[in-house]
Design a protein around this motif. Sequence first.
Motif, PDB file in Angstrom:
ATOM      1  N   ARG A 173      15.082  10.601  -2.788  1.00  0.00           N
ATOM      2  CA  ARG A 173      15.111   9.806  -4.017  1.00  0.00           C
ATOM      3  C   ARG A 173      16.365  10.103  -4.828  1.00  0.00           C
ATOM      4  N   GLU A 174      16.725  11.389  -4.903  1.00  0.00           N
ATOM      5  CA  GLU A 174      17.904  11.760  -5.671  1.00  0.00           C
ATOM      6  C   GLU A 174      19.182  11.241  -5.013  1.00  0.00           C
ATOM      7  N   LYS A 175      19.262  11.317  -3.689  1.00  0.00           N
ATOM      8  CA  LYS A 175      20.445  10.825  -2.985  1.00  0.00           C
ATOM      9  C   LYS A 175      20.602   9.313  -3.161  1.00  0.00           C
ATOM     10  N   THR A 176      19.525   8.577  -2.950  1.00  0.00           N
ATOM     11  CA  THR A 176      19.626   7.122  -3.040  1.00  0.00           C
ATOM     12  C   THR A 176      19.837   6.680  -4.482  1.00  0.00           C
ATOM     13  N   ARG A 177      19.262   7.416  -5.431  1.00  0.00           N
ATOM     14  CA  ARG A 177      19.445   7.066  -6.845  1.00  0.00           C
ATOM     15  C   ARG A 177      20.913   7.152  -7.243  1.00  0.00           C
ATOM     16  N   LYS A 178      21.582   8.234  -6.846  1.00  0.00           N
ATOM     17  CA  LYS A 178      22.983   8.413  -7.219  1.00  0.00           C
ATOM     18  C   LYS A 178      23.860   7.323  -6.606  1.00  0.00           C
ATOM     19  N   LEU A 209      19.291   3.355  10.503  1.00  0.00           N
ATOM     20  CA  LEU A 209      20.144   3.585   9.334  1.00  0.00           C
ATOM     21  C   LEU A 209      19.863   4.880   8.589  1.00  0.00           C
ATOM     22  N   THR A 210      18.799   5.583   8.941  1.00  0.00           N
ATOM     23  CA  THR A 210      18.409   6.751   8.147  1.00  0.00           C
ATOM     24  C   THR A 210      19.456   7.872   8.121  1.00  0.00           C
ATOM     25  N   PRO A 211      20.218   8.135   9.200  1.00  0.00           N
ATOM     26  CA  PRO A 211      21.258   9.177   9.078  1.00  0.00           C
ATOM     27  C   PRO A 211      22.312   8.836   8.028  1.00  0.00           C
ATOM     28  N   LEU A 212      22.645   7.554   7.889  1.00  0.00           N
ATOM     29  CA  LEU A 212      23.620   7.132   6.885  1.00  0.00           C
ATOM     30  C   LEU A 212      23.024   7.235   5.486  1.00  0.00           C
ATOM     31  N   ILE A 213      21.788   6.795   5.332  1.00  0.00           N
ATOM     32  CA  ILE A 213      21.140   6.795   4.016  1.00  0.00           C
ATOM     33  C   ILE A 213      20.946   8.212   3.504  1.00  0.00           C
ATOM     34  N   THR A 214      20.530   9.127   4.380  1.00  0.00           N
ATOM     35  CA  THR A 214      20.262  10.507   3.973  1.00  0.00           C
ATOM     36  C   THR A 214      21.518  11.374   3.972  1.00  0.00           C
ATOM     37  N   GLN A 215      22.671  10.757   4.172  1.00  0.00           N
ATOM     38  CA  GLN A 215      23.974  11.401   4.033  1.00  0.00           C
ATOM     39  C   GLN A 215      24.222  12.490   5.080  1.00  0.00           C
ATOM     40  N   GLN A 216      23.685  12.241   6.271  1.00  0.00           N
ATOM     41  CA  GLN A 216      23.996  13.109   7.408  1.00  0.00           C
ATOM     42  C   GLN A 216      25.317  12.719   8.053  1.00  0.00           C
ATOM     43  N   GLN A 226       0.831  -1.196   0.000  1.00  0.00           N
ATOM     44  CA  GLN A 226       0.000   0.000   0.000  1.00  0.00           C
ATOM     45  C   GLN A 226       0.871   1.253   0.000  1.00  0.00           C
ATOM     46  N   PRO A 227       0.422   2.345  -0.636  1.00  0.00           N
ATOM     47  CA  PRO A 227       1.180   3.603  -0.586  1.00  0.00           C
ATOM     48  C   PRO A 227       1.362   4.069   0.850  1.00  0.00           C
ATOM     49  N   LEU A 228       2.549   4.584   1.158  1.00  0.00           N
ATOM     50  CA  LEU A 228       2.848   5.037   2.519  1.00  0.00           C
ATOM     51  C   LEU A 228       2.567   6.512   2.714  1.00  0.00           C
ATOM     52  N   TRP A 229       2.634   7.288   1.621  1.00  0.00           N
ATOM     53  CA  TRP A 229       2.407   8.734   1.664  1.00  0.00           C
ATOM     54  C   TRP A 229       3.345   9.418   2.651  1.00  0.00           C
ATOM     55  N   GLU A 230       4.532   8.873   2.784  1.00  0.00           N
ATOM     56  CA  GLU A 230       5.549   9.438   3.680  1.00  0.00           C
ATOM     57  C   GLU A 230       6.905   8.885   3.259  1.00  0.00           C
ATOM     58  N   CYS A 231       7.925   9.727   3.294  1.00  0.00           N
ATOM     59  CA  CYS A 231       9.264   9.267   2.955  1.00  0.00           C
ATOM     60  C   CYS A 231       9.779   8.343   4.045  1.00  0.00           C
ATOM     61  N   ILE A 232      10.193   7.166   3.669  1.00  0.00           N
ATOM     62  CA  ILE A 232      10.664   6.192   4.662  1.00  0.00           C
ATOM     63  C   ILE A 232      12.045   6.544   5.190  1.00  0.00           C
ATOM     64  N   TYR A 233      12.700   7.525   4.590  1.00  0.00           N
ATOM     65  CA  TYR A 233      14.049   7.891   4.996  1.00  0.00           C
ATOM     66  C   TYR A 233      14.091   9.124   5.893  1.00  0.00           C
ATOM     67  N   CYS A 234      13.312  10.158   5.551  1.00  0.00           N
ATOM     68  CA  CYS A 234      13.373  11.400   6.335  1.00  0.00           C
ATOM     69  C   CYS A 234      12.049  11.761   6.984  1.00  0.00           C
ATOM     70  N   GLY A 235      10.973  11.058   6.639  1.00  0.00           N
ATOM     71  CA  GLY A 235       9.673  11.318   7.243  1.00  0.00           C
ATOM     72  C   GLY A 235       8.863  12.415   6.579  1.00  0.00           C
ATOM     73  N   VAL A 291      32.175   4.052   1.638  1.00  0.00           N
ATOM     74  CA  VAL A 291      31.022   4.767   2.195  1.00  0.00           C
ATOM     75  C   VAL A 291      29.799   4.565   1.304  1.00  0.00           C
ATOM     76  N   ALA A 292      29.965   4.757  -0.002  1.00  0.00           N
ATOM     77  CA  ALA A 292      28.833   4.603  -0.929  1.00  0.00           C
ATOM     78  C   ALA A 292      28.260   3.195  -0.866  1.00  0.00           C
ATOM     79  N   PHE A 293      29.128   2.188  -0.810  1.00  0.00           N
ATOM     80  CA  PHE A 293      28.637   0.813  -0.789  1.00  0.00           C
ATOM     81  C   PHE A 293      27.906   0.525   0.520  1.00  0.00           C
ATOM     82  N   ALA A 294      28.385   1.096   1.627  1.00  0.00           N
ATOM     83  CA  ALA A 294      27.690   0.925   2.910  1.00  0.00           C
ATOM     84  C   ALA A 294      26.310   1.577   2.856  1.00  0.00           C
ATOM     85  N   ARG A 295      26.212   2.735   2.222  1.00  0.00           N
ATOM     86  CA  ARG A 295      24.899   3.383   2.062  1.00  0.00           C
ATOM     87  C   ARG A 295      23.972   2.532   1.189  1.00  0.00           C
ATOM     88  N   PHE A 296      24.547   1.930   0.174  1.00  0.00           N
ATOM     89  CA  PHE A 296      23.813   1.039  -0.720  1.00  0.00           C
ATOM     90  C   PHE A 296      23.209  -0.116   0.078  1.00  0.00           C
TER      91      PHE A 296
END
Length: 255
Positions: free
Chosen positions: A46-51, A188-195, A6-15, A161-166
């Motif tokens: 989306r742009e951060k995780t895509r790259k 894991l969200t601080p690592l994923i969102t590049q904080q 189901q759609p979440l209607w919320e970013c699972i990474y930053c809220g 670092v990139a592979f760990a984020r992956f």
Amino acid sequence: MQPLYQPLWECIYCGSKEPPLSKEHVIPFGLGGEIVLPRSSCEACREKTRKVEEFCLRNHLGNTRISLGVQTRHPAERPDSVKFRITESDGSIRVATRRKDELPIFLVMPVYPAAFLLRDAIRKHLNPPKSNEWIYFSSYEELAQLSGNGGAVKIGSMDFVAFARFLAKMAHGYLVCERGLRNFTPLLTPLITQQTTEYWHWVGGTVDWSIPAPTDDIFQIQTYTHNETGYIIARIRIFPNLNAPTYHAVAGREL
């Protein structure tokens, strides 16, 4: 067939709930993944995780994916040949080309120590993280042909670092699918969102857990809870068919 969520209607990474919210491919299609979370990633995340995903799929895993014919969303863009950069003993550079149907399998993967959060759990002293690689050659003869008279062949790029984020991105998304967004404390969200770049708190390599035998799969992921700490750990293995390393990510904590 893609598993339906189901759609979440919320970013699972930053809220963030600010539209537009796009679908999130939990496991990359380029690794055989088909799990999709609708309306679950904001544009910034989306742009951060895509790259990060594109870098790892192309630079870490690209030649291997071509060699094995792993699915791609852009088959018309998949090259018919791959170029290898060779540094000769005198410092000169030359380029060797191999067609995709004769491409050897060269795979370079990061090697990590166990995540720092698990030091007490595994009761083992851990040294600070350091750069190390695991390397697979399908044939030393093919490598020797490329290298010629002892030249150094560049067979991949490495960004720890990139592979760990992956890995973290896949582990977090998979846990959201399994548990739901509100049923665990995400780590894991601080690592994923590049904080932060300090991946070693959460992401590591298998230390005291047994490594399963090679399979025909190109990707495996499982989660389990460490009873003593309440940590929810994702075990990830990319190219187990080549006996590649197993990784873990401390993805969350039981509520």
